[in-house]
Write a protein that holds these residues in place. Structure first.
Motif, PDB file in Angstrom:
ATOM      1  N   ASP A  24       9.623 -13.291  -6.014  1.00 23.87           N
ATOM      2  CA  ASP A  24       9.629 -14.739  -5.783  1.00 23.87           C
ATOM      3  C   ASP A  24       9.188 -15.550  -6.990  1.00 23.87           C
ATOM      4  OD1 ASP A  24       6.955 -14.063  -5.787  1.00 23.87           O
ATOM      5  OD2 ASP A  24       6.486 -14.952  -3.837  1.00 23.87           O
ATOM      6  N   GLY A  25       8.897 -14.889  -8.112  1.00 25.21           N
ATOM      7  CA  GLY A  25       8.476 -15.604  -9.297  1.00 25.21           C
ATOM      8  C   GLY A  25       7.011 -15.967  -9.308  1.00 25.21           C
ATOM      9  N   MET A  26       6.220 -15.332  -8.466  1.00 26.90           N
ATOM     10  CA  MET A  26       4.770 -15.514  -8.461  1.00 26.90           C
ATOM     11  C   MET A  26       4.121 -14.162  -8.718  1.00 26.90           C
ATOM     12  SD  MET A  26       4.343 -18.176  -5.280  1.00 26.90           S
ATOM     13  CE  MET A  26       2.625 -18.562  -5.643  1.00 26.90           C
ATOM     14  N   PHE A  27       2.879 -14.194  -9.189  1.00 28.98           N
ATOM     15  CA  PHE A  27       2.177 -12.933  -9.407  1.00 28.98           C
ATOM     16  C   PHE A  27       2.023 -12.185  -8.089  1.00 28.98           C
ATOM     17  CE2 PHE A  27       0.374 -15.412 -13.095  1.00 28.98           C
ATOM     18  CZ  PHE A  27       1.083 -14.716 -14.058  1.00 28.98           C
ATOM     19  N   LEU A  28       1.796 -10.891  -8.193  1.00 30.54           N
ATOM     20  CA  LEU A  28       1.647 -10.096  -6.985  1.00 30.54           C
ATOM     21  C   LEU A  28       0.538 -10.661  -6.109  1.00 30.54           C
ATOM     22  CD1 LEU A  28       1.870  -6.442  -8.371  1.00 30.54           C
ATOM     23  CD2 LEU A  28       3.725  -7.858  -7.463  1.00 30.54           C
ATOM     24  N   ALA A  29       0.817 -10.781  -4.816  1.00 28.58           N
ATOM     25  CA  ALA A  29      -0.209 -11.208  -3.872  1.00 28.58           C
ATOM     26  C   ALA A  29      -1.328 -10.164  -3.857  1.00 28.58           C
ATOM     27  CB  ALA A  29       0.388 -11.363  -2.483  1.00 28.58           C
ATOM     28  N   PRO A  30      -2.556 -10.586  -3.549  1.00 22.08           N
ATOM     29  CA  PRO A  30      -3.687  -9.655  -3.624  1.00 22.08           C
ATOM     30  C   PRO A  30      -3.485  -8.359  -2.860  1.00 22.08           C
ATOM     31  CG  PRO A  30      -4.492 -11.883  -3.374  1.00 22.08           C
ATOM     32  CD  PRO A  30      -3.001 -11.959  -3.242  1.00 22.08           C
ATOM     33  N   ASP A  31      -2.900  -8.411  -1.662  1.00 24.68           N
ATOM     34  CA  ASP A  31      -2.718  -7.173  -0.891  1.00 24.68           C
ATOM     35  C   ASP A  31      -1.689  -6.255  -1.542  1.00 24.68           C
ATOM     36  OD1 ASP A  31      -0.665  -8.981  -0.344  1.00 24.68           O
ATOM     37  OD2 ASP A  31      -0.460  -8.375   1.755  1.00 24.68           O
ATOM     38  N   LYS A  32      -0.618  -6.829  -2.089  1.00 26.88           N
ATOM     39  CA  LYS A  32       0.385  -6.000  -2.764  1.00 26.88           C
ATOM     40  C   LYS A  32      -0.158  -5.465  -4.073  1.00 26.88           C
ATOM     41  CE  LYS A  32       5.259  -5.790  -4.068  1.00 26.88           C
ATOM     42  NZ  LYS A  32       6.582  -6.459  -3.998  1.00 26.88           N
ATOM     43  N   ALA A  33      -0.918  -6.278  -4.795  1.00 25.50           N
ATOM     44  CA  ALA A  33      -1.532  -5.820  -6.045  1.00 25.50           C
ATOM     45  C   ALA A  33      -2.484  -4.664  -5.780  1.00 25.50           C
ATOM     46  CB  ALA A  33      -2.266  -6.971  -6.729  1.00 25.50           C
ATOM     47  N   ALA A  34      -3.235  -4.753  -4.694  1.00 19.00           N
ATOM     48  CA  ALA A  34      -4.170  -3.671  -4.355  1.00 19.00           C
ATOM     49  C   ALA A  34      -3.423  -2.381  -4.044  1.00 19.00           C
ATOM     50  CB  ALA A  34      -5.029  -4.092  -3.169  1.00 19.00           C
ATOM     51  N   ASN A  61      -4.323  -6.768 -25.244  1.00 22.94           N
ATOM     52  CA  ASN A  61      -3.046  -7.142 -24.658  1.00 22.94           C
ATOM     53  C   ASN A  61      -3.083  -6.738 -23.188  1.00 22.94           C
ATOM     54  OD1 ASN A  61      -0.447  -8.226 -24.432  1.00 22.94           O
ATOM     55  ND2 ASN A  61       0.156  -7.390 -26.421  1.00 22.94           N
ATOM     56  N   ALA A  62      -2.054  -7.142 -22.465  1.00 26.95           N
ATOM     57  CA  ALA A  62      -2.104  -6.942 -21.024  1.00 26.95           C
ATOM     58  C   ALA A  62      -0.714  -7.076 -20.430  1.00 26.95           C
ATOM     59  CB  ALA A  62      -3.052  -7.952 -20.372  1.00 26.95           C
ATOM     60  N   MET A  63      -0.620  -6.703 -19.155  1.00 26.90           N
ATOM     61  CA  MET A  63       0.594  -6.889 -18.370  1.00 26.90           C
ATOM     62  C   MET A  63       0.231  -7.627 -17.093  1.00 26.90           C
ATOM     63  SD  MET A  63       2.044  -3.012 -18.845  1.00 26.90           S
ATOM     64  CE  MET A  63       0.399  -2.345 -18.500  1.00 26.90           C
ATOM     65  N   LYS A  64       0.934  -8.723 -16.832  1.00 31.20           N
ATOM     66  CA  LYS A  64       0.810  -9.443 -15.575  1.00 31.20           C
ATOM     67  C   LYS A  64       2.085  -9.212 -14.780  1.00 31.20           C
ATOM     68  CE  LYS A  64      -2.109 -13.149 -17.495  1.00 31.20           C
ATOM     69  NZ  LYS A  64      -2.264 -14.619 -17.669  1.00 31.20           N
ATOM     70  N   PHE A  65       1.932  -8.698 -13.587  1.00 32.07           N
ATOM     71  CA  PHE A  65       3.088  -8.256 -12.807  1.00 32.07           C
ATOM     72  C   PHE A  65       3.541  -9.352 -11.840  1.00 32.07           C
ATOM     73  CE2 PHE A  65       0.780  -4.496 -14.166  1.00 32.07           C
ATOM     74  CZ  PHE A  65       1.799  -3.750 -14.747  1.00 32.07           C
ATOM     75  N   VAL A  66       4.839  -9.604 -11.848  1.00 35.61           N
ATOM     76  CA  VAL A  66       5.441 -10.726 -11.127  1.00 35.61           C
ATOM     77  C   VAL A  66       6.334 -10.203 -10.012  1.00 35.61           C
ATOM     78  CG1 VAL A  66       6.843 -12.816 -11.386  1.00 35.61           C
ATOM     79  CG2 VAL A  66       5.438 -12.000 -13.310  1.00 35.61           C
ATOM     80  N   ASP A  67       6.181 -10.770  -8.835  1.00 38.52           N
ATOM     81  CA  ASP A  67       7.000 -10.347  -7.700  1.00 38.52           C
ATOM     82  C   ASP A  67       8.359 -11.038  -7.724  1.00 38.52           C
ATOM     83  OD1 ASP A  67       7.552  -8.830  -5.455  1.00 38.52           O
ATOM     84  OD2 ASP A  67       5.778  -9.493  -4.347  1.00 38.52           O
TER      85      ASP A  67
END
Length: 451
Positions: A116-126, A108-114
């Motif tokens: 704006d309704g999109m997944f975290l941008a690479p810099d924010k995810a990092a 199982n997993a968690m995908k984190f959403v910002d």
């Protein structure tokens, strides 16, 4: 013990092994604290696929978010694009999709959403992953968050698809298209048949119950879809659709019961959209050369991004692209939202069938012929970097692109080698003008990568 996979795609692992309740709480608390610091007090929307561990994950995630001082809205069992759309069209400050996508049911997993309704941008995810071990401030008894439910998100998602401006819903309904649908016992069984029936289709469902016990390997690859192929032939259907458990990838079976290959899903969507809405296409580095052929036909360009739907979606937003996606069956239709969406993809493909008057096999026959091969090499995590260090030698003499992994291109073929962001594997993608050539190049590349 397996490895906990953390990347721009989220955090995933085997439940009860590397993905334990304390691990879940740590990442969720860090995400919730980050969103609260950025946007202030608000709510986080959560939804899950059908995995048997999803309910336990949901309760853990919800209680953690509330304990940070944010409110929670639970959508129940829904597709990942439904979660993303719900965040986008609300005042929520973020979201979490509880799903391990195509991974086996023990994951199982968690995908984190910002916000704006999109997944975290690479810099924010990092930044999020870098700060995950930092202490958080828990809410006191006066500021703890609340929780509610919203079980109408699926219908809102369906309505958004039906209202795509250039989709002639009545033309589709008049065709009475017969569809066999394989939802692989994932969340798709709760949205896809409802949408298809709204489009006037006769629907034959297989593996529709969202039990989380997948009837076959969950990734919608040709060799996993023999049951769907047989069902299309047995029911004399016009088309077969297959989705993965969180319903963001779409594969197609033609009227003869043959998988056409998931890389053609986005290509057929391009064929439907571009005559109606001209604009440059965005696809990732591992998507078929067919996109260049389709783009040339309509006088537009192809922009290639790093693999990962957030990279494709952000580029589409930047250039106002009307259609894009990834060659793994991920179709992004901005009229719905800038994320991979299998139900939206189904509507576009059905629109193409209705307006062209052609069968799936006839549409495929009109396309230039390239042949795909893809494989993956499972390694111990400690061997990953050593294998990737061999790639420049393997691709010596090719034109090299290092935007995402390493892609080598020669006349009429390419090889793309990259580390997965979700599993301890290296993926190899090859495309050329013959299946034999692609298969051989793929086998040779895998062999050269092995320790």
């Amino acid at each position: 013990m397996s490895k906990l996979m953390t990347s721009v795609s989220g955090v995933r692992g085997i439940f009860g092994d590397t993905l334990t309740p304390p691990v879940v709480q740590k990442y969720v608390a860090s995400f919730a604290a980050m969103q609260k610091k950025t946007f202030g007090k608000g709510r986080i929307i959560i939804g899950r696929d059908s995995r048997t561990t999803g309910l336990a994950m949901m309760h853990n995630i919800a209680s953690t978010i509330m304990s940070i001082g944010l409110d929670v809205t639970d959508l129940g069992v829904v597709s990942t694009p439904t979660v993303l759309l719900a965040v986008e069209e609300s005042d929520a400050i973020g979201g979490i999709a509880i799903t391990a996508s195509h991974n086996p049911p023990q994951w199982n997993a968690m995908k984190f959403v910002d916000q704006d309704g999109m997944f975290l941008a690479p810099d924010k995810a990092a930044r999020f992953l870098q700060d995950v071990d930092q202490p958080v401030t828990w809410a006191d008894w006066q500021s703890v968050g609340s929780m509610n439910t919203d079980f109408d998100a699926i219908q809102r998602h369906i309505d958004k698809v039906l209202n795509i401006p250039y989709l002639n819903v009545e033309a589709i309904r008049k065709q009475r298209i017969k569809v066999v649908l394989d939802s692989v016992n994932g969340a798709g069984g709760l949205i896809s048949p409802v949408l298809l029936k709204a489009l006037g289709c006769t629907v034959v469902g297989i593996n529709s119950e969202p039990t989380g016990v997948f009837a076959h390997p969950a990734e919608p690859l040709n060799h996993n879809l023999t049951q769907l192929e047989d069902a299309v032939k047995a029911h004399s259907a016009d088309i077969g659709f297959a989705t993965d458990p969180d319903v963001d990838r779409l594969s197609i079976v033609d009227e003869h019961g043959r998988c056409i290959g998931e890389e053609l899903s986005v290509v057929l969507a391009q064929c439907f959209v571009l005559p109606k809405k001209r604009g440059d296409i965005v696809v990732n580095l591992s998507t078929s050369m067919l996109s260049e052929d389709i783009a040339a036909k309509y006088g537009v360009k192809v922009h290639r991004s790093k693999v990962g739907e957030i990279n494709v979606g952000k580029k589409m937003q930047e250039i106002l692209s009307p259609i894009g996606g990834e060659g793994n069956g991920g179709i992004i239709c901005p009229e719905v939202h800038y994320t991979r969406d299998a139900p939206a993809g189904m509507a576009l493909i059905l629109g193409l069938l209705a307006e062209s008057g052609k069968t799936v096999s006839e549409l495929v026959q009109e396309l230039p012929k390239y042949y795909f091969a893809k494989d993956k090499l499972e390694l111990n995590p400690s061997d990953m970097d050593g294998a990737m260090a061999k790639v420049p030698t393997i691709l010596q003499g090719y034109r090299i692109d290092t935007q995402d992994g390493i892609k080598g291109t020669k006349d009429k073929h390419w090889i793309h080698i990259r580390k997965s962001g979700t599993e301890p594997i290296i993926r190899v993608y090859v495309e050329s003008e013959s299946q034999a050539c692609s298969d051989q190049l793929c086998r040779q590349t895998i062999a050269k990568l092995k320790p």
